[in-house]
Design a protein around this motif. Structure first.
Motif, short mmCIF file in Angstrom:
data_model
loop_
_atom_site.label_atom_id
_atom_site.label_comp_id
_atom_site.label_asym_id
_atom_site.label_seq_id
_atom_site.Cartn_x
_atom_site.Cartn_y
_atom_site.Cartn_z
N VAL A 1 -3.95 1.78 -12.20
CA VAL A 1 -2.99 0.41 -13.16
C VAL A 1 -1.98 0.86 -13.38
CG1 VAL A 1 -3.62 -0.82 -15.00
CG2 VAL A 1 -5.61 -0.21 -14.80
N LEU A 2 -1.54 2.40 -13.35
CA LEU A 2 -0.38 2.05 -13.93
C LEU A 2 0.85 1.83 -13.14
CD1 LEU A 2 2.21 3.88 -16.25
CD2 LEU A 2 1.83 5.92 -14.73
N CYS A 3 0.66 2.55 -11.64
CA CYS A 3 1.47 2.21 -10.42
C CYS A 3 1.32 1.25 -10.52
CB CYS A 3 1.16 3.01 -9.30
SG CYS A 3 0.91 5.14 -10.03
N ALA B 1 -0.04 -1.35 -0.55
CA ALA B 1 0.23 0.53 0.12
C ALA B 1 1.25 1.05 0.11
CB ALA B 1 -0.60 -0.30 1.39
N ILE B 2 1.77 0.91 0.84
CA ILE B 2 2.81 2.38 0.71
C ILE B 2 3.25 2.60 -0.58
CG2 ILE B 2 4.46 3.70 2.02
CD1 ILE B 2 4.27 2.19 4.54
N THR B 3 4.06 1.42 -1.17
CA THR B 3 4.42 1.46 -2.09
C THR B 3 3.92 2.07 -3.33
OG1 THR B 3 6.27 -0.43 -1.01
CG2 THR B 3 6.37 -0.11 -3.53
N LEU B 4 2.67 1.14 -3.51
CA LEU B 4 1.78 2.14 -4.61
C LEU B 4 1.45 2.96 -4.28
CD1 LEU B 4 0.22 0.46 -7.08
CD2 LEU B 4 -2.10 0.40 -5.53
N ALA B 5 0.81 4.20 -2.93
CA ALA B 5 0.82 5.24 -2.52
C ALA B 5 2.06 6.96 -2.98
CB ALA B 5 0.19 4.97 -1.23
N ILE B 6 2.93 6.32 -2.98
CA ILE B 6 3.57 7.28 -3.34
C ILE B 6 3.91 7.12 -4.65
CG2 ILE B 6 6.65 7.95 -2.99
CD1 ILE B 6 6.28 6.18 -1.09
N PRO B 7 4.66 6.67 -5.36
CA PRO B 7 3.78 6.81 -7.16
C PRO B 7 2.60 7.45 -7.20
CG PRO B 7 4.16 4.73 -7.05
CD PRO B 7 4.78 5.20 -5.35
N TYR B 8 1.62 7.04 -6.83
CA TYR B 8 0.30 7.82 -7.20
C TYR B 8 -0.16 9.24 -6.46
CZ TYR B 8 -4.88 7.25 -7.87
OH TYR B 8 -6.56 7.44 -8.03
N LEU B 9 1.15 9.51 -6.06
CA LEU B 9 0.18 10.08 -5.37
C LEU B 9 1.10 11.62 -6.29
CD1 LEU B 9 0.13 10.41 -1.36
CD2 LEU B 9 -1.81 10.78 -3.34
N PHE B 10 2.27 11.57 -6.33
CA PHE B 10 3.45 12.00 -7.08
C PHE B 10 2.85 12.40 -8.80
CE2 PHE B 10 6.38 12.03 -11.09
CZ PHE B 10 7.15 12.68 -10.08
N PHE B 11 1.65 10.95 -9.00
CA PHE B 11 1.53 11.37 -10.53
C PHE B 11 0.09 12.34 -10.26
CE2 PHE B 11 3.43 7.35 -11.73
CZ PHE B 11 4.79 7.87 -12.89
N VAL B 12 -0.58 11.82 -9.31
CA VAL B 12 -1.98 13.15 -8.89
C VAL B 12 -1.23 14.19 -9.11
CG1 VAL B 12 -3.79 13.82 -7.45
CG2 VAL B 12 -3.44 11.62 -8.46
N ILE B 13 -0.52 14.67 -8.21
CA ILE B 13 -0.12 15.86 -8.36
C ILE B 13 0.39 16.67 -9.50
CG2 ILE B 13 1.97 17.18 -6.88
CD1 ILE B 13 1.54 15.27 -4.53
N TRP B 14 1.25 15.64 -10.67
CA TRP B 14 1.72 15.92 -11.62
C TRP B 14 0.87 16.41 -12.45
CZ3 TRP B 14 7.02 14.10 -13.82
CH2 TRP B 14 6.67 14.63 -15.29
N ASP B 15 -0.07 15.30 -12.81
CA ASP B 15 -1.27 15.70 -13.26
C ASP B 15 -1.96 17.31 -12.49
OD1 ASP B 15 -1.18 13.68 -14.66
OD2 ASP B 15 -3.05 12.43 -14.15
#
Length: 101
Positions: free
Chosen positions: A85-87, A35-49
C-alpha cells in the motif's frame, strides 16, 4: 485473531487499483515500468524490516486486530501488504503529479 487490519489493507489496495485503472496512472498504462518502479522500494523496505528485526529494533508485538500469521519471524503478513500500500500510493502520487505538469 482478526482480519480487520488485513481487510483494511486489501480494501486500500482495491481503492488504489481502481484509481490506477480509471486514470491509467501506473499498471494500467505502463505495466513493466510500473512493476519495476514498485518492486525496488518494496524490496528496500522488506530488507529494511528484516534488518530491523534481526537487530532487535522491530518486533511484531501482540495486537488483537492482526491475524498472527508471520512470513518470517516477527514479520507479519500484514506488513507485506502494508508495504505494498505504501509503495503503490507513492507510485500513484508521483505519476499523478507528473501527469498534471
Amino acid at each position: 485473531m482478526s482480519f480487520a487490519y488485513l481487510g483494511a489493507l486489501l480494501f486500500s489496495l482495491a481503492g488504489l487499483t481502481s484509481l490506477d485503472y480509471k486514470y491509467k496512472l501506473a499498471f494500467f498504462g505502463k505495466l513493466k515500468r510500473s512493476a519495476i518502479t514498485l518492486a525496488i522500494p518494496y524490496l528496500f523496505f522488506v530488507i529494511w524490516d528484516v534488518a530491523g528485526i534481526a537487530a532487535g529494533i522491530f518486533f511484531r508485538g501482540d495486537a488483537s486486530h492482526m491475524l498472527g500469521v508471520t512470513i518470517f519471524p516477527e514479520f507479519p503478513i500484514e506488513e507485506a501488504f502494508f508495504l505494498g500500500v505504501l509503495c503503490y500510493t507513492g507510485l500513484l502520487l508521483t505519476a499523478g503529479i507528473a501527469r498534471r505538469r
